[in-house]
Design an enzyme around this catalytic site. Structure first.
Site, mmCIF file in Angstrom:
data_model
loop_
_atom_site.group_PDB
_atom_site.id
_atom_site.type_symbol
_atom_site.label_atom_id
_atom_site.label_comp_id
_atom_site.label_asym_id
_atom_site.label_seq_id
_atom_site.Cartn_x
_atom_site.Cartn_y
_atom_site.Cartn_z
ATOM 1 N N ASP A 8 59.144 34.394 111.845
ATOM 2 C CA ASP A 8 58.338 33.783 112.920
ATOM 3 C C ASP A 8 57.745 34.797 113.916
ATOM 4 O OD1 ASP A 8 59.452 31.628 111.600
ATOM 5 O OD2 ASP A 8 60.372 30.725 113.361
ATOM 6 N N LYS A 108 57.523 26.440 107.648
ATOM 7 C CA LYS A 108 58.686 25.576 107.892
ATOM 8 C C LYS A 108 58.422 24.728 109.124
ATOM 9 C CE LYS A 108 61.092 29.141 110.563
ATOM 10 N NZ LYS A 108 61.371 28.441 111.813
ATOM 11 N N CYS A 153 66.142 31.069 115.003
ATOM 12 C CA CYS A 153 65.620 31.067 113.630
ATOM 13 C C CYS A 153 66.122 32.246 112.800
ATOM 14 C CB CYS A 153 64.099 30.996 113.660
ATOM 15 S SG CYS A 153 63.530 29.418 114.347
#
Ligand code: ZN
Length: 208
Positions: A8, A108, A153
């Site tokens: 990310d 995601k 994450c």
């Protein structure tokens, strides 16, 4: 086969983004060095990719404000500010990240009814993203993980890699990662270490 998983590294998690991680953009030059000089066979970037009505957003829960605790899919859920909405600049990868060398993008968080911190599966573990199958197909046996944010994450992705790919050596690259909360980062690193995940720096990797 040796793989690098970048979690990310998007505008939304960098300064100026909707869910900025302190110093988040500092991971970009470190990630680029790893991409170019780390000797990886496969480089994967995950991308938080939410519909605008995603259930992790405080805006979808009347009476809640950002960073309150709430519930989603029957589990406690941090109520996040709207972030990384599909097709917005907030969801784009950081413009300085070397995307030319990235072999696979794993999106995601597309299901509005559940959050997906991990790049491998949703938080309720009901739906897989396909990343574990991809890594198996590539015969990956060493996986280095870094990015944003360490205490969410990155940690959940590393723990899922341990669970779902038991034969793969998993390491967390500390200086190529930043977290939201300093005490959460410490807890996350302790938890990863206790689960058999190696804790390394980019210098150690590049010196190999
Ligand atoms: Zn998200």
């Amino acid at each position: 086969m040796k793989a690098l998983l970048l979690i990310d590294i998007q505008n939304g998690f960098c300064p100026g983004g909707n869910l900025a991680v302190p110093d988040g953009d500092a991971v970009v030059p470190v990630a680029n060095r790893l991409i170019r000089e780390g000797g990886y066979d496969v480089v994967i970037a995950s991308q938080d990719w939410h519909p605008s009505n995603h259930g992790s957003f405080a805006s979808q829960h009347p009476g809640k404000k950002a960073f309150d605790m709430g519930e989603l899919s029957g589990q406690p859920q941090v109520m996040w500010p709207d972030h990384c909405v599909q097709g917005t600049a907030d969801a784009d990868f950081h413009p300085d990240l070397d995307m030319a060398e990235i072999d696979h993008i794993q999106q995601k968080g597309e299901n509005p009814a559940v959050d997906s911190y991990s790049a491998f599966r949703d938080n309720d573990h009901a739906a897989l993203t396909g990343l574990a199958a991809y890594l198996k197909a590539q015969q990956v046996n060493e996986l280095d993980i870094c990015g944003l944010a360490t205490d969410f994450c990155v940690k959940f992705s590393a723990l899922d890699a341990r669970d779902m790919l038991p034969d793969v050596k998993v390491r967390f690259v500390s200086d190529a990662s930043r977290g939201i909360d300093p005490s959460g980062v410490k807890t996350a690193i302790d938890e990863m270490r206790s689960r058999g995940i190696g804790i390394v720096t980019s210098d150690e990797i590049l010196a190999d």
